[in-house]
Design a protein around this motif. Structure first.
Motif, mmCIF file in Angstrom:
data_model
loop_
_atom_site.group_PDB
_atom_site.id
_atom_site.type_symbol
_atom_site.label_atom_id
_atom_site.label_comp_id
_atom_site.label_asym_id
_atom_site.label_seq_id
_atom_site.Cartn_x
_atom_site.Cartn_y
_atom_site.Cartn_z
ATOM 1 N N VAL A 172 1.886 -13.260 -1.976
ATOM 2 C CA VAL A 172 0.447 -13.366 -2.263
ATOM 3 C C VAL A 172 -0.321 -12.266 -1.532
ATOM 4 O O VAL A 172 -1.185 -11.594 -2.110
ATOM 5 N N GLY A 173 0.020 -12.048 -0.252
ATOM 6 C CA GLY A 173 -0.643 -10.991 0.513
ATOM 7 C C GLY A 173 -0.460 -9.630 -0.138
ATOM 8 O O GLY A 173 -1.409 -8.848 -0.277
ATOM 9 N N ALA A 174 0.782 -9.333 -0.550
ATOM 10 C CA ALA A 174 1.069 -8.043 -1.195
ATOM 11 C C ALA A 174 0.319 -7.931 -2.519
ATOM 12 O O ALA A 174 -0.221 -6.868 -2.857
ATOM 13 N N TRP A 201 -7.182 -6.475 5.502
ATOM 14 C CA TRP A 201 -7.453 -7.609 6.387
ATOM 15 C C TRP A 201 -7.537 -8.895 5.582
ATOM 16 O O TRP A 201 -7.061 -9.942 6.018
ATOM 17 N N PHE A 202 -8.153 -8.800 4.401
ATOM 18 C CA PHE A 202 -8.282 -9.971 3.541
ATOM 19 C C PHE A 202 -6.900 -10.458 3.088
ATOM 20 O O PHE A 202 -6.568 -11.645 3.203
ATOM 21 N N GLY A 203 -6.081 -9.539 2.603
ATOM 22 C CA GLY A 203 -4.737 -9.909 2.150
ATOM 23 C C GLY A 203 -3.913 -10.522 3.269
ATOM 24 O O GLY A 203 -3.240 -11.547 3.090
ATOM 25 N N HIS A 214 0.825 -1.210 0.000
ATOM 26 C CA HIS A 214 0.000 0.000 0.000
ATOM 27 C C HIS A 214 0.860 1.261 0.000
ATOM 28 O O HIS A 214 0.595 2.213 -0.736
ATOM 29 N N LYS A 215 1.892 1.266 0.819
ATOM 30 C CA LYS A 215 2.733 2.464 0.909
ATOM 31 C C LYS A 215 3.493 2.716 -0.391
ATOM 32 O O LYS A 215 3.608 3.856 -0.834
ATOM 33 N N ALA A 216 4.010 1.646 -0.989
ATOM 34 C CA ALA A 216 4.754 1.808 -2.248
ATOM 35 C C ALA A 216 3.836 2.360 -3.341
ATOM 36 O O ALA A 216 4.226 3.258 -4.106
ATOM 37 N N LEU A 217 2.608 1.862 -3.423
ATOM 38 C CA LEU A 217 1.643 2.407 -4.392
ATOM 39 C C LEU A 217 1.356 3.877 -4.078
ATOM 40 O O LEU A 217 1.276 4.717 -4.983
ATOM 41 N N GLY A 218 1.214 4.188 -2.788
ATOM 42 C CA GLY A 218 0.925 5.561 -2.376
ATOM 43 C C GLY A 218 2.012 6.544 -2.775
ATOM 44 O O GLY A 218 1.762 7.737 -2.942
ATOM 45 N N GLY A 276 -6.456 -5.333 -5.065
ATOM 46 C CA GLY A 276 -7.608 -4.669 -4.453
ATOM 47 C C GLY A 276 -7.628 -3.174 -4.738
ATOM 48 O O GLY A 276 -8.675 -2.596 -5.042
ATOM 49 N N GLN A 277 -6.433 -2.536 -4.663
ATOM 50 C CA GLN A 277 -6.402 -1.097 -4.906
ATOM 51 C C GLN A 277 -6.651 -0.785 -6.382
ATOM 52 O O GLN A 277 -7.261 0.216 -6.714
ATOM 53 N N ARG A 278 -6.195 -1.648 -7.275
ATOM 54 C CA ARG A 278 -6.413 -1.429 -8.702
ATOM 55 C C ARG A 278 -7.869 -1.667 -9.086
ATOM 56 O O ARG A 278 -8.394 -1.062 -10.001
ATOM 57 N N MET A 279 -8.502 -2.614 -8.381
ATOM 58 C CA MET A 279 -9.881 -2.994 -8.699
ATOM 59 C C MET A 279 -10.891 -2.170 -7.907
ATOM 60 O O MET A 279 -12.097 -2.415 -7.976
ATOM 61 N N ASP A 280 -10.389 -1.242 -7.095
ATOM 62 C CA ASP A 280 -11.259 -0.427 -6.249
ATOM 63 C C ASP A 280 -12.130 -1.249 -5.316
ATOM 64 O O ASP A 280 -13.325 -0.981 -5.153
ATOM 65 N N TRP A 281 -11.534 -2.287 -4.713
ATOM 66 C CA TRP A 281 -12.247 -2.998 -3.666
ATOM 67 C C TRP A 281 -12.385 -2.062 -2.470
ATOM 68 O O TRP A 281 -11.727 -1.038 -2.396
#
Lengths: 217, 217, 217
Positions: free
Chosen positions: A167-169, A187-189, A118-122, A175-180
């Motif tokens: 897999v978690g990453a 939590w899911f990851g 998440h942070k790297a994408l941010g 999820g962020q790309r798919m706008d989940w």
């Protein structure tokens, strides 16, 4: 910081919470490993902190988030100190958990993988950077601990470990790309990562080892 | 990236090619070392990637080229995966080369020394930074591999190794300052480095070892 | 550089002097450790340089002072070369000092703790960053040396060491916040750090070790 990291303060707080939970889990794991090596009080705290924050520091150096949050935010150091105290004075409690080091490792693994991705994408980096650094966030501290304590890193020899973090990453990135829903994705990851790791331990899943007849160097 | 790295696209492509050749050479070398340690499939890939990209990551962190190209450019990871596959499934072919690890190391050494020096100059740093980080690019991955696999780094004990990289990096820096043909300079620097290393191996050239009667700690 | 580091050139020169003195002390310590491991001439210089500059490089990466001064300023490399020469050719002189490695370590420890803390503050970072990175500046090189030479870092097992650096760094931070005379503060901080370390060695002060009946892993 919050503004760079995420435009949404509530989402930011969620990831800090998940990050501190992972920190606690890894810090306990690190403190227990240090105790087993008969290190002194400082050694226990140092290895606990290194295990907990080492992966995140490498991630922050690579994405240019300086100074690394593990160093500049007192809560990470305080969490390591708390974990060391737990490992030292509440040890009987921990002993009830079978293989405590590995349990806490698995817990932290999932949390750190999603936070790192998440942070790297941010910070605007691409998918490969996010997945690789999510994994590095998760396994980096443990590798640093093992290198400093003079052991071949556990992740290179044993059951599926880094692959679970990968897999978690990847789930977080997807999820962020798919706008989940951003509240549920981490939590899911983390859960999937923890599940893979725990099942791998329980059933001794492993990747194939390449066996050769030539002698080890 | 290309614009920062070099104004000339053809020249840029040349250095990426040389860099990927070095990556392949080191990745094969790393994968073979990991196999000898009986690591699993992930361990082989991880050590292969670390050996191939570790030096470049340190260089990029030091010159501020974030995120390090070994992490952000998929071709480096893909090259490591290819090298791992070669090391595992085309091993009989490789076995025909005597001392395969050392051979691939020597090949990568020269490529990485010139690429590292060139990139540091391209980011506007001084001659010392370029030569030192050229050498670090070349030897950093191997040192990281040895540290993680719990061995005293081979470069500290054996025949002339890092010194060959130093010479290769210095030739590249000299060539750029003297306006030699940029297409030939890197091949020349890499060749000299490879030649020094190979001759040192063949004739067991070494630097003097300081022998003392006092016991090792 | 001087402008970022400090507005005052005289003060800047003072810290460079203190930094180079610490570099000399650590470089001698590193060179002696490398000799004991029977490394060759390059190995002695490399370990000497790593011990002397490793902590500062980590600090500079974390605060964004790129490229790290230990790499870009030739005086640090030259000081390491000088120290290696001293360790090799003036060894009989050094032998008169009891436990020479530890003596030079203690000397460098204090110098680096105050320089590291001062530089982190100069880059605008907070107190925690300054104290932690002051300590890392002081102990990082020694840890890197021990990791590369395949030893469990001395700071994790033995007498009070990193804690002395922590105190030295804290004194420097306190002094800058309290507007003490900047010319005296670093010497005072370094002296206290050296005193704590030396007394700890002499009286075998140590932090408590957590002893357990469970076997080491």
């Amino acid at each position: 910081m919050a503004l760079h990291f995420s435009g949404n303060m509530m989402e930011h707080n969620l990831f800090v919470l998940v990050d501190l939970l992972g920190t606690l889990a890894f810090a306990v794991s690190g403190a227990l490993a240090a105790e087993q090596k008969r290190l002194d009080l400082f050694g226990v705290l140092a290895i606990s902190y290194l295990t907990a924050c080492g992966g995140g520091v490498i991630r922050d150096l690579c994405i240019g988030a300086l100074p690394p949050v593990g160093i500049s935010d007192w809560r990470y150091l305080a969490t390591s100190a708390l974990a060391s105290a737990i490992a030292i004075w509440a040890r009987p409690m921990i002993d009830h958990l079978k293989q405590p080091i590995i349990f806490f490792d698995s817990l932290g693994l999932g949390f750190f993988a999603v936070v790192g991705a998440h942070k790297a994408l941010g910070f605007g980096h691409n998918i490969e950077v996010a997945i690789l650094l999510g994994m590095v966030t998760a396994v980096g501290g443990g590798v640093a601990r093992d290198v400093v304590l003079n052991r071949v890193p556990i992740i290179l020899e044993k059951e599926i470990y880094a692959v679970a973090a990968l897999v978690g990453a990847a789930i977080q990135v997807l999820g962020q790309r798919m706008d989940w829903t951003l509240t549920l994705t981490p939590w899911f990851g983390a859960l999937i990562c923890f599940a893979i790791r725990t099942l791998a331990l329980h059933y001794s899943w492993g990747l194939p080892v390449i066996r050769r007849s030539d002698a080890a160097q």
